[in-house]
Design an enzyme around this catalytic site. Structure first.
Site, PDB file in Angstrom:
ATOM      1  N   HIS A 160       0.767  -1.332  -0.157  1.00 41.29           N
ATOM      2  CA  HIS A 160      -0.060   0.066  -0.072  1.00 41.29           C
ATOM      3  C   HIS A 160       0.783   1.182   0.178  1.00 41.29           C
ATOM      4  CE1 HIS A 160      -4.168  -1.639   0.814  1.00 41.29           C
ATOM      5  NE2 HIS A 160      -3.347  -2.617   0.943  1.00 41.29           N
ATOM      6  N   ASP A 369       3.495   9.610  -0.580  1.00 36.66           N
ATOM      7  CA  ASP A 369       2.388   8.853  -0.297  1.00 36.66           C
ATOM      8  C   ASP A 369       2.023   7.750  -1.299  1.00 36.66           C
ATOM      9  OD1 ASP A 369       0.089   7.893   1.209  1.00 36.66           O
ATOM     10  OD2 ASP A 369      -0.763  10.130   1.206  1.00 36.66           O
TER      11      ASP A 369
HETATM   12  P1  ADQ Z   1      -3.054   5.929   4.982  1.00 40.96           P
HETATM   13  O1  ADQ Z   1      -1.454   6.667   5.016  1.00 40.96           O
HETATM   14  O2  ADQ Z   1      -3.765   5.544   6.241  1.00 40.96           O
HETATM   15  O3  ADQ Z   1      -3.068   4.821   3.977  1.00 40.96           O
HETATM   16  P2  ADQ Z   1      -4.907   7.356   3.125  1.00 40.96           P
HETATM   17  O4  ADQ Z   1      -4.729   6.728   1.606  1.00 40.96           O
HETATM   18  O5  ADQ Z   1      -5.301   8.967   3.050  1.00 40.96           O
HETATM   19  O6  ADQ Z   1      -3.811   7.050   3.960  1.00 40.96           O
HETATM   20  O7  ADQ Z   1      -6.372   6.829   3.689  1.00 40.96           O
HETATM   21  C1  ADQ Z   1      -6.612   7.255   5.097  1.00 40.96           C
HETATM   22  C2  ADQ Z   1      -8.220   6.756   5.104  1.00 40.96           C
HETATM   23  O8  ADQ Z   1      -8.610   7.095   6.513  1.00 40.96           O
HETATM   24  C3  ADQ Z   1      -9.344   7.548   4.341  1.00 40.96           C
HETATM   25  O9  ADQ Z   1     -10.104   6.684   4.040  1.00 40.96           O
HETATM   26  C4  ADQ Z   1      -9.613   8.653   5.126  1.00 40.96           C
HETATM   27  O10 ADQ Z   1     -11.235   9.016   5.075  1.00 40.96           O
HETATM   28  C5  ADQ Z   1      -9.880   7.754   6.498  1.00 40.96           C
HETATM   29  N1  ADQ Z   1      -9.623   8.723   7.659  1.00 40.96           N
HETATM   30  C6  ADQ Z   1      -8.571   9.613   7.999  1.00 40.96           C
HETATM   31  N2  ADQ Z   1      -8.925  10.153   8.814  1.00 40.96           N
HETATM   32  C7  ADQ Z   1     -10.047   9.929   9.583  1.00 40.96           C
HETATM   33  C8  ADQ Z   1     -10.736  10.416  10.692  1.00 40.96           C
HETATM   34  N3  ADQ Z   1     -10.424  11.430  11.503  1.00 40.96           N
HETATM   35  N4  ADQ Z   1     -12.106   9.914  10.893  1.00 40.96           N
HETATM   36  C9  ADQ Z   1     -12.680   9.012   9.973  1.00 40.96           C
HETATM   37  N5  ADQ Z   1     -11.611   8.396   8.944  1.00 40.96           N
HETATM   38  C10 ADQ Z   1     -10.649   8.928   8.719  1.00 40.96           C
HETATM   39  C11 ADQ Z   1      -2.390   3.675   3.430  1.00 40.96           C
HETATM   40  C12 ADQ Z   1      -1.135   4.349   2.293  1.00 40.96           C
HETATM   41  C13 ADQ Z   1      -1.726   5.269   1.345  1.00 40.96           C
HETATM   42  C14 ADQ Z   1      -2.717   4.270   0.518  1.00 40.96           C
HETATM   43  C15 ADQ Z   1      -3.838   3.507   1.525  1.00 40.96           C
HETATM   44  C16 ADQ Z   1      -4.590   2.521   0.868  1.00 40.96           C
HETATM   45  O11 ADQ Z   1      -0.393   5.449   3.336  1.00 40.96           O
HETATM   46  O12 ADQ Z   1      -0.735   5.715   0.469  1.00 40.96           O
HETATM   47  O13 ADQ Z   1      -3.669   5.149  -0.140  1.00 40.96           O
HETATM   48  O14 ADQ Z   1      -2.901   2.938   2.637  1.00 40.96           O
HETATM   49  O15 ADQ Z   1      -3.816   1.925   0.012  1.00 40.96           O
END
Ligand code: ADQ
Length: 476
Positions: A160, A369
């Site tokens: 990921h 990212d």
């Molecule tokens: P993350 O680094 O966790 O994921 P991201 O892809 O932005 O980053 O996903 C975060 C998820 O958590 C989003 O669905 C967001 O809506 C949710 N989220 C964040 N803050 C929140 C809050 N306060 N309350 C509820 N929900 C919240 C890792 C990798 C990324 C990759 C993903 C998926 O680092 O690059 O995109 O996995 O493969």
């Protein structure tokens, strides 16, 4: 017994639907995919057990057609493996933070021990015909351990997060062992073509060019490993419907009333040094300095739930962000205006989508990212008749697909400040035209196609895996 073709997902952390706790992109993506296919999700429960208690067998529960099999992990083992090797070594290294990276033999051994434990507890739950899909950097050696237990089922691994260039990867003393472990899988998938090329570059550096075919298949020892690009997407129609519905909920309305008619700039990120939050806060301060005409007309809401608090780098970034937001508010706030609202808490996903729908601008500026789901969620959550503008770092996987966003270099705080001004002043016709193209990019490659394409590759590991939906997936 007839083959079941059941999907078995394995990830470090299993997220039960509606459970509390810091969310992450992996959990959001895997849960959405499993809702479509059913099957079993195996991993850590999020709870630790005392060191002397031994390991109990996994706890099994079923919800929404998915079987969840969750393990507790002994405290010291978890601390050394999760906070230590996974998040103190691999996470910074894979995100190109060489100065935040450390290596410790004991932590590496604990990481190996957790992977051995996962294999031992998973094997008795497997059935003939299962397809096994392992997720992310916490579990790189799991495939090798499963093979040692005699597992012959198709094994896939999806990373990921970014895969670093070999010149960065080789800082890790055990890098050849981890590379060899990845070759125990039948399919190894990445978010972007850049990540896949870095992986193939590392294979070439370690074992020469001859083992890699022109289509990215690696044939080495007795192994044949297919590599592919599978950019993760979002459930576009569900997010769009949830966001539209959530706007009239009490919580989203309360947030809207608090804006007193001001325009909303938003960021949503796990609190992590890779997300470029310090640079983003600095860019917003510059924007306020350079654009006094926007004073008292905008509010920047940054939601950043805490996680991984045992890793010292996270405590440092947290302190720095508190200082930075305090400084900006001290410099610019008025009796009726707080320029930055900075919240360290979780919200139900639907509420978050409601907030995003109301935002005129979304700031997604990680310094590195793998993909970034928030960028995609923001686009899906918008009202197409009056959409907001996405400001997106060119160092995210998402930037390969979302080329109609305002792309920025996350270290260029002046450039981000300029993009903020441009976004706030962008005419409706341009916003609509950009949004239409962004939405089309999301629809070409949503969460269902991510999961179906990976499973298809796993079912037929000898077929050629395309470079990713006909999209340009080379990082900008
Ligand atoms: P993350 O680094 O966790 O994921 P991201 O892809 O932005 O980053 O996903 C975060 C998820 O958590 C989003 O669905 C967001 O809506 C949710 N989220 C964040 N803050 C929140 C809050 N306060 N309350 C509820 N929900 C919240 C890792 C990798 C990324 C990759 C993903 C998926 O680092 O690059 O995109 O996995 O493969």
């Amino acid at each position: 017994m007839a083959p079941s073709n059941r999907l078995v997902n394995v990830s470090n952390r299993v997220a039960l639907p509606k459970a509390a706790g810091a969310p992450g992109g992996l959990a959001v993506g895997v849960l959405a995919a499993m809702r479509a296919s059913g099957g079993m999700w195996f991993g850590w429960s999020g709870e630790i057990s005392p060191d002397d208690a031994g390991v109990s067998p996994p706890e099994i529960t079923s919800r929404e057609g998915i079987t969840f099999a969750t393990l507790r992990i002994p405290a010291t083992l978890h601390e050394r493996s999760y906070s230590g090797f996974a998040n103190g070594t691999l996470w910074p290294l894979f995100h190109y933070f060489l100065d935040g990276f450390r290596y410790d033999d004991e932590e590496y051994e604990a990481y190996q021990a957790v992977n051995a434990l996962f294999a031992r507890e998973l094997v008795p739950l497997l059935r003939e015909g299962d397809l096994i899909w392992v997720h992310d950097y916490h579990l790189i050696p799991l495939g090798e351990r499963l093979r040692e237990h005699g597992v012959r089922a198709p094994l896939g691994f999806f990373l990921h997060i970014p895969f670093p260039h070999y010149e960065v990867l080789r800082a890790l003393p055990k890098c050849a062992d981890l590379m060899r472990a990845l070759l125990a899988y039948d399919v190894v998938g990445f978010q972007t073509n850049t990540d896949r090329q870095s992986f193939l570059g590392a294979v070439q550096a370690l074992w020469g060019r001859d083992c890699i075919s022109s289509s990215g298949v690696i044939e080495l020892w007795d192994r044949r490993v297919q590599t592919g690009v599978f950019p993760i997407g979002v459930d576009v129609s569900a997010i769009s419907a949830n966001a539209a519905r959530a706007v009239s909920s009490a919580r989203v309305q309360r947030m809207k009333e608090g804006l007193l008619g001001r325009r909303l700039l938003m960021g949503v990120d796990r609190l992590d040094y890779s997300k470029g939050l310090l640079e983003r806060f600095e860019a917003y301060r510059r924007f306020l300095e350079e654009c006094p005409e926007h004073h008292n007309r905008v509010t920047y809401l940054q939601i950043a739930p805490l996680g991984r608090q045992n890793v010292s780098a996270y405590a440092r970034i947290r302190d720095a962000l508190e200082q930075s937001s305090g400084r900006t508010n001290g410099q610019f706030a008025d009796v009726d205006w707080t320029p930055i609202r900075y919240l360290n808490r979780n919200f139900p996903h639907a509420t978050l989508m409601g907030f995003l729908r109301l935002a005129q601008v979304c700031l997604v500026t990680p310094v590195r990212d793998g993909m970034n789901l928030v960028a995609k969620e923001f686009v899906a959550a918008q009202d197409p008749a009056d959409p907001g503008v996405l400001i997106l770092s060119d160092r995210t996987g998402a930037a390969c697909e979302l080329t109609e966003a305002l792309l920025v270099n996350p270290y260029d705080t002046r450039g981000i400040a300029r993009a903020l001004k441009q976004a706030l002043e962008m005419p409706l016709a341009e916003r609509r035209a950009r949004h239409e193209k962004l939405l089309a990019a999301l629809a070409r490659n949503d969460i269902h196609s991510w999961h179906e394409r990976f499973l298809e590759a796993l079912r037929r590991p000898h077929a050629r895996v395309p470079d990713g939906c006909g999209l340009n997936l080379t990082a900008a």
